[in-house]
Design an enzyme around this catalytic site. Sequence first.
Site, short mmCIF file in Angstrom:
data_model
loop_
_atom_site.label_atom_id
_atom_site.label_comp_id
_atom_site.label_asym_id
_atom_site.label_seq_id
_atom_site.Cartn_x
_atom_site.Cartn_y
_atom_site.Cartn_z
N CYS A 27 10.14 14.48 -7.46
CA CYS A 27 11.03 15.64 -7.47
C CYS A 27 12.19 15.47 -8.44
CB CYS A 27 11.63 15.88 -6.09
SG CYS A 27 10.43 16.20 -4.79
N CYS A 268 15.68 2.18 -8.03
CA CYS A 268 14.28 2.15 -8.46
C CYS A 268 14.20 1.72 -9.92
CB CYS A 268 13.64 3.53 -8.28
SG CYS A 268 11.95 3.63 -8.93
N SER A 315 6.02 7.98 -23.21
CA SER A 315 6.81 6.97 -22.52
C SER A 315 6.68 5.58 -23.11
CB SER A 315 6.43 6.95 -21.04
OG SER A 315 5.04 6.75 -20.88
N ASP A 377 2.12 0.39 -23.59
CA ASP A 377 2.27 1.41 -22.56
C ASP A 377 3.22 0.89 -21.50
OD1 ASP A 377 1.95 3.84 -21.34
OD2 ASP A 377 -0.19 3.62 -20.92
N ASP A 378 3.72 1.81 -20.66
CA ASP A 378 4.72 1.41 -19.66
C ASP A 378 4.10 0.82 -18.41
OD1 ASP A 378 4.32 3.79 -17.69
OD2 ASP A 378 4.60 4.71 -19.64
N CYS A 414 4.21 2.55 -3.48
CA CYS A 414 5.59 2.95 -3.21
C CYS A 414 5.62 3.89 -2.01
CB CYS A 414 6.18 3.65 -4.43
SG CYS A 414 7.86 4.28 -4.16
N CYS A 465 15.16 -2.13 -6.62
CA CYS A 465 13.95 -2.18 -5.81
C CYS A 465 12.80 -2.50 -6.74
CB CYS A 465 13.70 -0.85 -5.09
SG CYS A 465 12.12 -0.79 -4.21
N CYS A 468 7.12 -2.34 -5.85
CA CYS A 468 5.80 -2.02 -6.39
C CYS A 468 5.22 -3.20 -7.17
CB CYS A 468 5.86 -0.77 -7.26
SG CYS A 468 7.09 -0.83 -8.57
#
Length: 493
Positions: A27, A268, A315, A377-378, A414, A465, A468
């Site tokens: 969101c 995050c 990204s 890549d991320d 997550c 955090c 993940c």
Amino acid sequence: MIPTQPLTADLDCDLGLERPDRPEEACGVFALYAPGEEVARMAYFGLYALQHRGQESAGIAVFEGDRVMLHKDMGLVSQVFDPEILQQLQGSLAVGHTRYSTTGSSRIANAQPALLETRLGPVALAHNGNLVNTVELRQELLAKNHELTTTTDSELIAFAIMEAVAEGQDWRGAIESACRRSQGAFSLTIGTPEALYGTRDPNGIRPLVLGTLESNGQTRYVLSSETCGLDIIGADYVRDIAPGEMVRITDAGLESWTWAEAPQPKLCVFEMIYFARPDSLFHGESLYSYRRRIGQRLAKEAPADVDLVLGVPDSGIPAAIGFSEALGIPYAEGLIKNRYVGRTFIQPTQSMRETGIRMKLNPLKDVLAGKRIAIIDDSIVRGTTSRKLVKALRDAGATEVHMRISSPPVTHPCFYGIDTDTQDQLIAATRSVSEITEQIGVDSLAYLTEQGMLEATRESIGNFCTACFNGRYPIAIPEEIKRSKLMLETVTA
């Protein structure tokens, strides 16, 4: 409420026509209190800047005293709103939301802001994050015969506010009470007849920033998930809302206090790596600069003997530039992105799926032919689209393809507002690096270390955090949810 005609937007696409092979944000929130201004139009532009955080639905609620008007629908911000609709949304306070949901919850009822009527008047709430005690909260509300109309945890927070108001609390007390009942990640913007409120959970997992807008000699306040939402309307970034902080914005100005007993930042880290736009600031730090630094760190940890460095648009590009700079190897734009491919195109046939990568990314053969390349890549989540991308690069003539990932392996799901798979679907949770290398078809594969990722930040490394990557969740996850990743999105009354 303005009548709406739902717009179907139920197809997923990225690098082919499957679910994106990376975590997806849930969101974006945007709100402002600006009497005398076109607040709905400003909210529209703010949400437009936050479109990357959610493409499924969008909504804006506008207050003028006790009167509230709400328009929300399925689709992109530009599809949900037009000048005629915005003209009808007149008021002094606006709360906006753009949403991405998990599979199975794509329906208009779940679009935000959530709007409820209370003893003190209407309340509109926009939420970024995910609660982990949703089953408990939902059962409590159903036991009191509340009629829940959505499958979102955002509605539960709104009902908790309504209950506290019914028990005699004022708006401030009711919102604080609801926050204390909520366990998990939440950044909230809340509109009431008397004020605009904004707050973050005690760990500040999801972002929320404060900005100011000077207009007619007055200072107006704006809240946004990212600073790019401030930039688009000409607002100045002031600071991030702190974990456990609440702000109240009225004609009298801004009030701020800490409602949480012992806030402990656990921001995050994926916001820095991927989710937030590169032109946004994260706690005052340029994300573009950070992503270049992790690319430089990646080059130090896992160099590659190649002719060209490429980034996966968009990204992966800043990290690829940093990787290129650190090794002195040319950076090339070897992949062209079709920016008009989205979530609302014609359902593809199976044969289209097999070649679907070219609907979004098309390799430049004259750049790649005969070259050894490093592709940056991320993240890799499932590996499905990475495999297709590697094949496309080889088909374009690349003689070697070496993949470098500017984050550690994603090994755990997550539970705090990011749509990831269950653990058994995460490729790095079930396969070694050598196995992944073989599966996606690259000549070599390497990830940035967790230490390298954190040392590249300007924040204290204990303030993030990283669950993940390592399974260390800052907020306890109920076992039944951890086993099945059963979030409220899949719970029905």
